[in-house]
Design an enzyme around this catalytic site. Sequence first.
Site: not given
Ligand SMILES: [Zn+2]
Length: 388
Positions: A90, A92, A126, A160-161, A183, A364
Amino acid sequence: MAFISDGQKNALLERFLRYVQIWTTSDSSRADSGFQPSTERQFDLARLLKEELEQLGLSDVQITEKCYVYGRLQASDGANVSDSFCLLAHMDTVEECSGQNVKPVLTQKDGDTIISTDGSTLLGADDKAGIAEIMQTLAFFKENPQIKHGEIEICFSPDEETGHGMDNVPLNLIKSKQAYTVDGGNLGELETECFNACKSEIKFTGISTHTGSARGKMVNATVMAANFIASLPRHEAPETTCGFEGFFAPMEISGTIEKAEVTVFLRDFSTEGMENRKALIEKLAQTTALIFGGKTEVKHTFQYANMKNGLENSPQTVQKLVNAYKSAGIEPIFPPIRGGTDGSQLTEMGIPTPNIFTGGHDFHSRSEWASLNEMSKALEVLINLCSI
Ligand SMILES: [Zn+2]
C-alpha cells in the site's frame, strides 16, 4: 537461491529513500465518507510508480480512477504461466503521525544500514519498504534475464490505513488466483492468520422526567450504557490481552437520559469464539435493561474474517512462500495478526493472500525504522517466490 549483490542492495535503498520522501498520508474520515483515494496526494506516488513500472518493461501499466497502480510482468519465454500471482503493497501512510517532509537518516550499525527519521515524522516503511522490495524484484529480473520467472501481477493500493484499501481493488484487471501482501514487520514473520472482527452497536432507551421529581419514574439510558460497559470482562480488553486472545473493545459512548448508544468492537480468532462474544453482548445488554427497567437493542455488523480458513483451502499458496523463505535461509514464524489486513479482505474475496515481512519496525510512530539487511532478505524471498 538468489544472490543479492551490493549493487542490488544500494538500488533497493535508493528506491526506498525516493518513495518515503513522497507525502502520501491518507484520511480515514474522508475514506469513511466514501472518497477514494481519501487524499489526492496519493496520486503523486502512484504516478511515479507507474512511470517506473513502464521503464521496467511491465505491460498493461495503469492507474485506476480510484488510485490503484496495476502492472503485469509477462512470464519469461518458455516459463509456465498457469500459477501466476499478484504482489501487493500500500502507498498511503497512517494519519496519526505526520508523513510530510520525511527526512531519512542513515546509521551504520554492525554491518547493517538502519534507516530512521529525524524524529519529526514517521518513516513510512509501512508500507514503502514493501513497495521498494517489489519494485527491486522487478528490476532484478530485468537485469538478470537468465533467471526465469512466471507471470507476476503488481498492485499498489491507496488507503490501507483507513481500512478501505480493498474497496475498489481492480478485480477486473487482476487475473491471478492467489496473491501476497508485502506489509509485515520482523524478519521471518509469515502471517496467515488474523482476527474475526465484528462491530456491535448497543442502544439503550430510558424514560426522561424532571430530575426534581424523578424518584421511581426516571429510567436513565446514560447510566444503563455506563453500567453495560462496566459489566464487560476486564480481562478480555485490548489492553489486557495478547497473542491468540480475543477481546471486547468499547470504542464510543454517547447519550442522554432517553437514549444512549455504545459501540464495541469484538475480536476473536475462532468463529465459535466470535459467536460466544456476540451472545454475551446481547445477554449483558438485556440484563442491564432489565435491572434498570429500560429497553435495549443490539446490532452486530460483520467487519472482516480470519483469513486462516481461506488459506487452508489453498495450502500451496502458503507452501510456495514457505519454500521461498527457506531458500533464503529463513525459518518462517507464524505470528497471529491482531487486526485485519488487505490480505484478509482479498482472501475473503476468494484470492488467498498471506503477508510477507518487510524489515520495517515500530510502525505508525516517529521512531519507525527499517533495516537494510532485513529489507534485502525480503527482496531475496520475493525473488525466490517469483523464480522458476
Ligand atoms: Zn501497512
